[in-house]
Motif scaffolding. Structure first.
Motif, mmCIF file in Angstrom:
data_model
loop_
_atom_site.group_PDB
_atom_site.id
_atom_site.type_symbol
_atom_site.label_atom_id
_atom_site.label_comp_id
_atom_site.label_asym_id
_atom_site.label_seq_id
_atom_site.Cartn_x
_atom_site.Cartn_y
_atom_site.Cartn_z
ATOM 1 N N LEU A 222 -24.135 5.127 5.385
ATOM 2 C CA LEU A 222 -24.569 4.254 6.469
ATOM 3 C C LEU A 222 -23.987 4.714 7.796
ATOM 4 C CD1 LEU A 222 -24.287 0.769 4.723
ATOM 5 C CD2 LEU A 222 -26.350 2.101 5.175
ATOM 6 N N ASP A 223 -22.758 5.259 7.789
ATOM 7 C CA ASP A 223 -22.199 5.813 9.009
ATOM 8 C C ASP A 223 -23.044 6.972 9.504
ATOM 9 O OD1 ASP A 223 -20.149 4.035 9.036
ATOM 10 O OD2 ASP A 223 -18.676 5.366 8.107
ATOM 11 N N PHE A 224 -23.550 7.783 8.562
ATOM 12 C CA PHE A 224 -24.395 8.915 8.941
ATOM 13 C C PHE A 224 -25.662 8.428 9.638
ATOM 14 C CE2 PHE A 224 -28.040 11.618 7.931
ATOM 15 C CZ PHE A 224 -27.630 12.801 8.494
ATOM 16 N N PHE A 225 -26.321 7.423 9.042
ATOM 17 C CA PHE A 225 -27.546 6.937 9.663
ATOM 18 C C PHE A 225 -27.271 6.278 11.006
ATOM 19 C CE2 PHE A 225 -28.988 7.248 5.224
ATOM 20 C CZ PHE A 225 -30.115 8.008 5.437
ATOM 21 N N GLY A 226 -26.066 5.765 11.184
ATOM 22 C CA GLY A 226 -25.714 5.162 12.462
ATOM 23 C C GLY A 226 -25.668 6.161 13.592
ATOM 24 N N MET A 227 -25.580 7.454 13.266
ATOM 25 C CA MET A 227 -25.551 8.476 14.301
ATOM 26 C C MET A 227 -26.853 8.520 15.090
ATOM 27 S SD MET A 227 -23.721 11.502 12.114
ATOM 28 C CE MET A 227 -24.030 12.761 13.359
ATOM 29 N N GLU A 228 -27.910 7.946 14.562
ATOM 30 C CA GLU A 228 -29.200 8.007 15.228
ATOM 31 C C GLU A 228 -29.462 6.779 16.089
ATOM 32 O OE1 GLU A 228 -32.304 8.827 12.484
ATOM 33 O OE2 GLU A 228 -31.300 10.553 11.612
ATOM 34 N N GLU A 229 -28.436 5.982 16.354
ATOM 35 C CA GLU A 229 -28.610 4.801 17.174
ATOM 36 C C GLU A 229 -28.920 5.199 18.610
ATOM 37 O OE1 GLU A 229 -25.133 2.495 16.742
ATOM 38 O OE2 GLU A 229 -25.583 1.851 14.687
ATOM 39 N N GLU A 230 -29.432 4.232 19.382
ATOM 40 C CA GLU A 230 -29.787 4.493 20.774
ATOM 41 C C GLU A 230 -28.560 4.880 21.578
ATOM 42 O OE1 GLU A 230 -31.164 0.491 21.284
ATOM 43 O OE2 GLU A 230 -29.250 0.045 20.378
ATOM 44 N N ARG A 231 -28.790 5.608 22.663
ATOM 45 C CA ARG A 231 -27.719 6.054 23.537
ATOM 46 C C ARG A 231 -27.619 5.132 24.739
ATOM 47 N NH1 ARG A 231 -28.620 11.631 25.649
ATOM 48 N NH2 ARG A 231 -26.511 11.326 26.416
ATOM 49 N N TYR A 232 -26.387 4.762 25.082
ATOM 50 C CA TYR A 232 -26.174 3.925 26.253
ATOM 51 C C TYR A 232 -24.743 4.096 26.731
ATOM 52 C CZ TYR A 232 -23.804 0.730 23.042
ATOM 53 O OH TYR A 232 -22.950 0.199 22.102
ATOM 54 N N GLU A 233 -24.507 3.676 27.965
ATOM 55 C CA GLU A 233 -23.165 3.638 28.525
ATOM 56 C C GLU A 233 -22.873 2.217 28.993
ATOM 57 O OE1 GLU A 233 -22.136 7.836 30.551
ATOM 58 O OE2 GLU A 233 -23.707 6.739 31.603
ATOM 59 N N ILE A 234 -21.596 1.882 29.016
ATOM 60 C CA ILE A 234 -21.150 0.634 29.623
ATOM 61 C C ILE A 234 -20.282 1.015 30.807
ATOM 62 C CG2 ILE A 234 -19.842 -1.501 29.338
ATOM 63 C CD1 ILE A 234 -20.559 -1.410 26.362
ATOM 64 N N ILE A 235 -20.711 0.612 32.003
ATOM 65 C CA ILE A 235 -20.019 0.974 33.232
ATOM 66 C C ILE A 235 -19.712 -0.304 34.002
ATOM 67 C CG2 ILE A 235 -20.097 2.336 35.353
ATOM 68 C CD1 ILE A 235 -22.330 4.016 34.005
ATOM 69 N N GLU A 236 -18.433 -0.571 34.185
ATOM 70 C CA GLU A 236 -17.985 -1.779 34.875
ATOM 71 C C GLU A 236 -18.625 -3.025 34.273
ATOM 72 O OE1 GLU A 236 -18.614 -0.905 39.047
ATOM 73 O OE2 GLU A 236 -16.760 0.287 39.127
ATOM 74 N N GLY A 237 -18.697 -3.036 32.943
ATOM 75 C CA GLY A 237 -19.175 -4.200 32.222
ATOM 76 C C GLY A 237 -20.674 -4.323 32.077
ATOM 77 N N VAL A 238 -21.423 -3.364 32.612
ATOM 78 C CA VAL A 238 -22.893 -3.411 32.557
ATOM 79 C C VAL A 238 -23.390 -2.287 31.650
ATOM 80 C CG1 VAL A 238 -25.045 -3.270 33.875
ATOM 81 C CG2 VAL A 238 -23.021 -4.377 34.872
ATOM 82 N N ARG A 239 -24.295 -2.638 30.744
ATOM 83 C CA ARG A 239 -24.873 -1.635 29.846
ATOM 84 C C ARG A 239 -26.051 -0.936 30.527
ATOM 85 N NH1 ARG A 239 -26.893 -1.700 23.580
ATOM 86 N NH2 ARG A 239 -28.738 -0.413 23.881
ATOM 87 N N TYR A 240 -26.055 0.390 30.431
ATOM 88 C CA TYR A 240 -27.144 1.215 30.952
ATOM 89 C C TYR A 240 -27.701 2.052 29.808
ATOM 90 C CZ TYR A 240 -25.233 0.067 35.556
ATOM 91 O OH TYR A 240 -24.775 -0.606 36.668
ATOM 92 N N ASP A 241 -28.977 1.820 29.464
ATOM 93 C CA ASP A 241 -29.610 2.619 28.420
ATOM 94 C C ASP A 241 -29.890 4.021 28.948
ATOM 95 O OD1 ASP A 241 -29.601 0.597 26.514
ATOM 96 O OD2 ASP A 241 -31.469 -0.251 27.283
ATOM 97 N N MET A 242 -29.717 5.009 28.084
ATOM 98 C CA MET A 242 -29.922 6.402 28.459
ATOM 99 C C MET A 242 -31.185 6.931 27.810
ATOM 100 S SD MET A 242 -25.963 7.636 27.989
ATOM 101 C CE MET A 242 -26.174 9.200 28.842
ATOM 102 N N GLN A 243 -31.832 7.899 28.460
ATOM 103 C CA GLN A 243 -33.039 8.473 27.889
ATOM 104 C C GLN A 243 -32.711 9.209 26.599
ATOM 105 O OE1 GLN A 243 -34.366 10.927 31.135
ATOM 106 N NE2 GLN A 243 -33.295 12.728 30.407
ATOM 107 N N ALA A 244 -33.689 9.267 25.713
ATOM 108 C CA ALA A 244 -33.453 9.812 24.375
ATOM 109 C C ALA A 244 -32.971 11.254 24.409
ATOM 110 C CB ALA A 244 -34.734 9.714 23.555
ATOM 111 N N ALA A 245 -33.518 12.062 25.322
ATOM 112 C CA ALA A 245 -33.113 13.466 25.401
ATOM 113 C C ALA A 245 -33.103 13.913 26.860
ATOM 114 C CB ALA A 245 -34.075 14.338 24.594
ATOM 115 N N PRO A 246 -32.103 14.711 27.262
ATOM 116 C CA PRO A 246 -32.068 15.232 28.627
ATOM 117 C C PRO A 246 -33.199 16.221 28.860
ATOM 118 C CG PRO A 246 -29.932 15.453 27.524
ATOM 119 C CD PRO A 246 -30.940 15.119 26.471
#
Length: 203
Positions: free
Chosen positions: A31-55
């Motif tokens: 299950l930890d392995f499958f968790g590697m495919e979760e969405e990408r995001y950052e938390i900056i000064e308490g606010v979540r920012y979703d990141m695009q799937a691939a640069p």
């Protein structure tokens, strides 16, 4: 024997592979392995920012060139990691810099799943969606946590801004590099970045 009969006999001899229908049970490690495919995001000064799937491709070309050059000269002194890698500063600030450099003497902050603490060098490559955060919010928090050196790479103007932490705890802009200059650092003598190579893939 007719050609049609030979063809029919040949088909009969072809192996048949059946689809596996067994149910699989997953343990915690799976299950930890499958968790590697979760969405990408950052938390900056308490606010979540979703990141695009691939640069973008250009972003990856710049990141790859920087990683190769840093690794060539600095890997004896520390660890170079590239995104996606989580840098956990506190609950309100959890970043994914494009590159980080961590001296061996600070290797204790490198955990199994993330970096827990401030690296020695962080690098961000600007994009339209992250530019303000990289230049303002993340820089402000990196200052607060004592980041020694911060690079902001601009793929539009083909520049690399180098910020160094001063005695007042502020990341000051000390140099803006363009090709054909070479990036060096007053803090890390191993750094030797050829700006021509950084943006070579963009021409």
């Amino acid at each position: 024997m007719s050609d049609k009969r030979k063809e029919d006999e040949s088909k009969k001899r072809e192996p048949v592979v059946k689809e596996q229908t067994e149910n699989y049970a997953y343990d915690g490690d799976d299950l930890d392995f499958f968790g590697m495919e979760e969405e990408r995001y950052e938390i900056i000064e308490g606010v979540r920012y979703d990141m695009q799937a691939a640069p973008t491709i250009h972003h990856q070309q710049i990141s790859g060139a920087l990683h190769i050059m840093l690794h060539q000269t600095c890997h004896p002194n520390g660890t170079i990691l590239y995104s996606p890698v989580d840098v956990y500063l506190d609950e309100d600030n959890q970043f994914q810099p494009d590159l980080v450099y961590i001296l061996h003497e600070n290797a204790a902050i490198i955990k199994e799943k993330r970096i827990e603490g401030v690296p020695d060098l962080a690098v961000e490559i600007l994009s339209p969606s992250t530019s303000h955060n990289d230049k303002v919010r993340k820089k402000r928090q990196f200052e607060r946590f004592g980041l020694k050196e911060y690079w902001i790479v601009d793929p539009v103007h083909l520049t690399l801004d180098q910020f160094i932490l001063n005695g007042d705890g502020k990341l000051n802009l000390v140099e803006t590099y363009v090709a054909p200059n070479r990036v060096t650092s007053p803090l890390f003598s191993c750094i030797d970045i050829d700006m021509k190579r950084v943006f070579a893939g963009l021409h």
